[in-house]
Motif scaffolding. Structure first.
Motif, short mmCIF file in Angstrom:
data_model
loop_
_atom_site.label_atom_id
_atom_site.label_comp_id
_atom_site.label_asym_id
_atom_site.label_seq_id
_atom_site.Cartn_x
_atom_site.Cartn_y
_atom_site.Cartn_z
N LEU A 62 65.75 -51.79 -60.78
CA LEU A 62 64.72 -52.67 -60.22
C LEU A 62 65.00 -52.83 -58.73
CD1 LEU A 62 64.41 -55.46 -62.95
CD2 LEU A 62 62.64 -53.83 -62.31
N THR A 63 64.21 -52.16 -57.90
CA THR A 63 64.38 -52.24 -56.45
C THR A 63 63.79 -53.54 -55.92
OG1 THR A 63 62.27 -51.15 -56.01
CG2 THR A 63 64.21 -49.73 -56.29
N PHE A 64 64.12 -53.87 -54.68
CA PHE A 64 63.57 -55.08 -54.06
C PHE A 64 62.04 -55.00 -54.02
CE2 PHE A 64 62.01 -57.44 -50.36
CZ PHE A 64 62.50 -58.71 -50.66
N LYS A 65 61.52 -53.82 -53.71
CA LYS A 65 60.06 -53.64 -53.65
C LYS A 65 59.42 -53.93 -55.02
CE LYS A 65 56.44 -50.24 -52.63
NZ LYS A 65 56.14 -48.84 -52.28
N MET A 66 60.05 -53.43 -56.09
CA MET A 66 59.51 -53.66 -57.43
C MET A 66 59.56 -55.14 -57.80
SD MET A 66 61.27 -50.35 -59.25
CE MET A 66 60.87 -50.79 -60.92
N ILE A 67 60.67 -55.81 -57.46
CA ILE A 67 60.79 -57.24 -57.76
C ILE A 67 59.74 -58.03 -56.99
CG2 ILE A 67 62.31 -59.25 -57.55
CD1 ILE A 67 64.68 -57.32 -58.05
N TRP A 68 59.53 -57.64 -55.72
CA TRP A 68 58.50 -58.27 -54.88
C TRP A 68 57.11 -58.12 -55.53
CZ3 TRP A 68 58.11 -60.92 -50.25
CH2 TRP A 68 56.90 -60.87 -49.57
N GLN A 69 56.82 -56.91 -56.00
CA GLN A 69 55.52 -56.65 -56.63
C GLN A 69 55.39 -57.41 -57.95
OE1 GLN A 69 55.76 -52.35 -56.80
NE2 GLN A 69 54.44 -52.11 -55.01
N LEU A 70 56.47 -57.48 -58.71
CA LEU A 70 56.44 -58.22 -59.97
C LEU A 70 56.19 -59.71 -59.75
CD1 LEU A 70 59.40 -56.50 -61.87
CD2 LEU A 70 56.99 -56.48 -62.55
N LEU A 71 56.71 -60.24 -58.67
CA LEU A 71 56.48 -61.64 -58.32
C LEU A 71 54.97 -61.91 -58.16
CD1 LEU A 71 57.19 -64.47 -57.29
CD2 LEU A 71 57.75 -63.46 -55.08
N TYR A 72 54.31 -61.04 -57.41
CA TYR A 72 52.86 -61.19 -57.22
C TYR A 72 52.11 -60.92 -58.53
CZ TYR A 72 53.05 -61.74 -52.16
OH TYR A 72 53.26 -62.24 -50.90
N ALA A 73 52.60 -59.97 -59.31
CA ALA A 73 51.96 -59.66 -60.60
C ALA A 73 51.97 -60.88 -61.51
CB ALA A 73 52.68 -58.49 -61.27
N PHE A 74 53.11 -61.58 -61.57
CA PHE A 74 53.20 -62.76 -62.43
C PHE A 74 52.34 -63.90 -61.90
CE2 PHE A 74 57.52 -61.12 -63.96
CZ PHE A 74 56.95 -60.57 -65.10
N LEU A 75 52.28 -64.04 -60.57
CA LEU A 75 51.43 -65.08 -59.98
C LEU A 75 49.96 -64.82 -60.32
CD1 LEU A 75 51.04 -67.56 -58.13
CD2 LEU A 75 50.86 -65.96 -56.21
N TYR A 76 49.50 -63.60 -60.08
CA TYR A 76 48.12 -63.25 -60.38
C TYR A 76 47.83 -63.38 -61.88
CZ TYR A 76 47.20 -61.34 -55.68
OH TYR A 76 47.00 -61.19 -54.33
N GLY A 77 48.78 -62.93 -62.70
CA GLY A 77 48.61 -63.03 -64.15
C GLY A 77 48.49 -64.46 -64.61
N ASP A 78 49.32 -65.35 -64.06
CA ASP A 78 49.28 -66.77 -64.42
C ASP A 78 47.92 -67.38 -64.08
OD1 ASP A 78 51.87 -66.61 -65.31
OD2 ASP A 78 52.76 -67.70 -63.62
N ILE A 79 47.41 -67.07 -62.88
CA ILE A 79 46.12 -67.64 -62.46
C ILE A 79 44.98 -67.08 -63.30
CG2 ILE A 79 44.49 -67.85 -60.54
CD1 ILE A 79 47.03 -69.57 -60.27
N LEU A 80 45.03 -65.79 -63.63
CA LEU A 80 43.99 -65.20 -64.47
C LEU A 80 43.95 -65.88 -65.85
CD1 LEU A 80 44.22 -61.37 -63.69
CD2 LEU A 80 42.25 -62.86 -63.30
N VAL A 81 45.13 -66.12 -66.43
CA VAL A 81 45.19 -66.78 -67.74
C VAL A 81 44.68 -68.22 -67.62
CG1 VAL A 81 46.76 -67.66 -69.52
CG2 VAL A 81 47.07 -65.35 -68.63
N TRP A 82 45.06 -68.90 -66.55
CA TRP A 82 44.66 -70.29 -66.34
C TRP A 82 43.13 -70.41 -66.23
CZ3 TRP A 82 47.24 -74.69 -66.93
CH2 TRP A 82 46.70 -75.87 -66.40
N LEU A 83 42.52 -69.51 -65.46
CA LEU A 83 41.07 -69.55 -65.28
C LEU A 83 40.34 -69.07 -66.54
CD1 LEU A 83 40.84 -68.15 -61.62
CD2 LEU A 83 40.60 -70.53 -62.36
N ARG A 84 40.88 -68.03 -67.17
CA ARG A 84 40.26 -67.53 -68.40
C ARG A 84 40.15 -68.61 -69.46
NH1 ARG A 84 44.02 -64.04 -72.05
NH2 ARG A 84 44.75 -66.18 -72.38
N ASN A 85 41.22 -69.39 -69.64
CA ASN A 85 41.23 -70.41 -70.68
C ASN A 85 40.31 -71.58 -70.37
OD1 ASN A 85 42.94 -68.99 -72.34
ND2 ASN A 85 44.80 -70.04 -71.68
N GLN A 86 39.89 -71.73 -69.11
CA GLN A 86 38.93 -72.77 -68.77
C GLN A 86 37.49 -72.26 -68.80
OE1 GLN A 86 39.93 -75.71 -65.63
NE2 GLN A 86 41.82 -74.56 -65.36
#
Length: 414
Positions: free
Chosen positions: A135-159
């Motif tokens: 897991l490179t720094f770049k991949m961890i950086w991208q995963l951070l944004y992936a989880f943020l976007y995923g969390d918001i998508l789930v939050w909005l979807r459920n509303q």
């Protein structure tokens, strides 16, 4: 067992067990961009549990049984060349049995005749190293944004999904955003975050919805059971079918909880002297991103905003000590309190039967939660091989019946 080598990066397909349906689509894209051939397993059938029971003791944590069962079933399916396939599994390094899943998996592979299939430990604790996977720094950086976007998508979807007038409108918007965001992981930039989040909120707000009042039901619990449709029998979909709105906090909170525990260990036991400063810095940056998303939601005003991690953490005051950090620890209790404080009094707590840490911070905290918040209506649902879906759903229906009674009583008093 065979190690996953650099040469295997080009020749092997890496199988990943399912857990977060939206987030893992981003995960797959990020790993593919890094040069790995990845497939997230999508199989869902009763044979997965039976397969797991063949190789994992039934007293072992239910998520381990499902994950291992899903992987063994995939290898037996004949869809993969057993000489060119590898398995990946996360390893936390905590006191929970999850740290032993990888050893249970390797034992199961030997028993099933797949001893030459490499197993990759995905961890940030240097527990195990594979020369062909990092897991490179770049991949961890991208995963951070992936989880943020995923969390918001789930939050909005459920509303949106429980209220949509045209069936599958919400799913269509979610799928469009997964596709849009996946295209951006090639050149991920911080400056795109605000633009993406504003456009995302706008697209969800354009979904035609009813004004019907629905019972809000929070979902908390052990991380796999909380998020995995395979593990919790599609709990979110079930609640929507019962006329409810599921409320699920983001997986990024769990990452922040893990970072917070590094600083707690330093404060309580003088451990992690080298890394606690970095953990604080990483936590501050992640919370900055999380707060940016919350502020955009708040400014738009269309949707309810999730609590920030700081607000969730503060729910531990006078409730549970932050030294209680095995499994989901103090975070699980704090999530329940946070939901109740925001009017989500009805909660389903998903836990694997026999999961000692989560029984302590869930069932063990019920009296204290009830004493402080008498309106709390919590259904503690155990998941294990012997628990039937019908029994679980009946217990949830009982919780919903209580919710409706409390709602009617409130209307009469008002």
């Amino acid at each position: 067992m065979q190690e996953f080598t650099k040469e295997m990066k080009k020749t092997h397909t890496i199988l990943i067990p399912s857990m977060l349906p939206i987030h893992f689509q981003f995960l797959k894209r990020i790993l593919t961009n890094a040069g790995y051939n990845v497939e997230v397993l999508q199989s869902e059938n009763t044979n997965i549990v039976e397969e797991g029971l063949r190789y994992v003791h039934n007293d072992t944590c239910y998520p381990a049984l499902i994950v291992i069962g899903q992987m063994i079933q995939a290898l037996k399916s004949g869809n993969y060349d057993k000489d060119h396939v590898a398995l990946a599994i996360t390893q936390t390094g905590g006191g929970c049995r999850a740290s032993n899943y990888i050893h249970l998996l390797r034992k199961a592979l030997v028993q099933a005749g797949f001893e030459n299939v490499p197993v990759i430990s995905a961890n940030a604790s240097h527990l195990e190293k594979n020369s062909g996977f990092r897991l490179t720094f770049k991949m961890i950086w991208q995963l951070l944004y992936a989880f943020l976007y995923g969390d918001i998508l789930v939050w909005l979807r459920n509303q949106c999904q429980p209220y949509e007038i045209q069936k599958d409108d919400t799913k269509q918007v979610v799928d469009q955003w997964i596709q849009k965001l996946n295209m951006q992981f090639d050149c991920l930039q911080y400056m795109h975050l605000t633009r993406n989040l504003k456009a995302m909120v706008k697209d969800f707000s354009n979904i035609k919805r009813t004004n019907a009042k629905k019972i809000k039901v929070g979902i908390v619990g052990e991380i796999y059971m909380k998020y995995s449709p395979l593990g919790n029998n599609h709990l979110e979909e079930y609640l929507i079918s019962e006329g409810c709105e599921p409320v699920v906090s983001g997986v990024l909170d769990f990452a922040l909880y893990c970072l917070e525990n590094v600083t707690i260990d330093h404060a309580y036991y003088q451990r992690n002297k080298r890394i606690h400063g970095f953990a604080k810095l990483a936590s501050s940056y992640i919370q900055h991103l999380q707060n940016k998303a919350i502020s955009i939601l708040k400014k738009d005003g269309t949707f309810r905003c999730p609590d920030s991690f700081k607000e969730v953490k503060e729910c531990s005051i006078d409730m549970i000590d932050r030294g209680v950090k095995m499994g989901e620890g103090w975070l699980l209790t704090c999530e329940m309190v946070s939901l109740i404080q925001h009017g989500v009094n009805n909660i389903v707590c998903c836990q694997p039967f026999g999961c000692l840490p989560n029984h302590i911070v869930a069932k063990g905290m019920m009296r204290k939660v009830k004493n402080q918040y008498p309106m709390a209506n919590v259904a503690l649902i155990d998941y294990d091989p012997s628990a039937t879906k019908v029994n679980q759903e009946n217990r949830i229906k009982l919780m919903l019946s209580n919710a409706k009674l409390m709602e009617d009583l409130y209307k009469v008093q008002k």
